[in-house]
Design an enzyme around this catalytic site. Structure first.
Site, PDB file in Angstrom:
ATOM      1  N   CYS A   1       0.862  -1.189   0.000  1.00 38.28           N
ATOM      2  CA  CYS A   1       0.000   0.000   0.000  1.00 38.28           C
ATOM      3  C   CYS A   1       0.894   1.233   0.000  1.00 38.28           C
ATOM      4  O   CYS A   1       1.722   1.404   0.900  1.00 38.28           O
ATOM      5  CB  CYS A   1      -0.866  -0.035   1.260  1.00 38.28           C
ATOM      6  SG  CYS A   1      -1.887   1.417   1.512  1.00 38.28           S
TER       7      CYS A   1
ATOM      8  N   CYS B   1      -1.282   3.575  -6.585  1.00 42.49           N
ATOM      9  CA  CYS B   1      -2.082   2.970  -5.513  1.00 42.49           C
ATOM     10  C   CYS B   1      -2.330   1.542  -5.980  1.00 42.49           C
ATOM     11  O   CYS B   1      -2.664   1.318  -7.150  1.00 42.49           O
ATOM     12  CB  CYS B   1      -3.392   3.731  -5.346  1.00 42.49           C
ATOM     13  SG  CYS B   1      -4.664   2.853  -4.395  1.00 42.49           S
TER      14      CYS B   1
END
Ligand code: DGL
Length: 254
Positions: A76, A184
């Site tokens: 992440c 992302c």
């Protein structure tokens, strides 16, 4: 340090996004045991305050440590930008983080711009600002609040996603975009849908493979790489919807 080669590699994200990294990890490291944790009940991270994200990350990491992981992958970009430094100071196992792949993208620029799509938190943190200072010539940071939610909902295509992307990317219609950074891990599942909004030939890059290569390097240099036996994947989530793990499994097989 956990010297047990057979111990799992812990890998986590705010939800299902990190599955795009796990998928790559399974491909490149087929003998490893992976324990994936999606913090789905607390997603998204990218529009919370850095303090809130840090708190969740600490909780998730403690949970993975209690399960005896030998290495940690922060799958992440948002969690990495907020928490990687603190985690590396606190943990004695290898910690592998992620950052928007601006460095490789900068090499693909030829006079146009590099568009960096990521969460508002990622783009506001010092880590990304440093990256921009070094490799950001001609780069434009584009916060995409709301985009990861399409992936969490399993809405990987359709008119609502298309309308969202059209609105978001409209200002770039008249500009030359040489490269788009998927900053992302959720966006990797929307690669084709995003690509449709750019002329053919625009390159889309993500940091997934680079992250797994870095994991392999760290496991090798610490003598922790599992070289024999069958690999495995365990999927867990903070959310109590029974379909959540099923959705992760589907994305893993995509
Ligand atoms: N998948 C995450 C990232 O790479 C975070 C998305 C979110 O929780 O907002 O940034």
């Amino acid at each position: 340090m956990n010297w047990d080669k057979d111990a799992p590699v812990g890998i986590f994200d705010s939800g299902v996004g990190g599955i795009s990294v796990l998928r790559e990890a399974v491909r490149l490291l087929p003998r490893e045991r992976f324990l994936y944790y999606g913090d789905t009940a607390y997603a998204p991270y990218g529009t919370k305050t850095p303090q809130q994200v840090l708190q969740r990350v600490e909780t998730v990491v403690d949970l993975l440590l209690a399960r005896g992981i030998k290495a940690l992958v922060i799958a992440c970009n948002t969690a990495t930008s907020v928490a990687a430094k603190a985690l590396r100071e606190r943990l004695d196992i290898p910690v592998i983080g992620m950052e928007p792949a601006l460095k490789p993208a900068s090499l693909l620029r030829h006079g146009g711009c590099v568009l960096v799509m990521a969460t508002p938190v990622t783009l506001s943190q010092e880590k990304f600002l440093g990256l921009m200072a070094r490799y950001g010539e001609g780069a434009v940071a584009l916060p995409c609040p709301g985009l990861m939610e399409f992936v969490e909902r399993g809405e990987l295509d359709g008119p609502a996603l298309d309308a969202y992307l059209r609105r978001l990317l409209e200002p770039f219609e008249t500009r030359q975009v040489d490269c788009v950074v998927l900053g992302c891990t959720h966006y990797a599942f929307l690669r084709e849908q995003i690509a449709r909004h750019f002329p053919a030939g625009t390159v889309l890059v993500d940091g997934n493979e680079g992250t797994v290569r870095q994991l392999r390097r760290r496991l090798t240099e610490t003598g922790l790489l599992r070289e024999s036996g069958q690999g495995s994947v365990t999927l867990e989530t903070s959310c109590d919807r029974p379909q959540a793990v099923e959705q992760m499994r589907r994305l893993l097989q995509m």
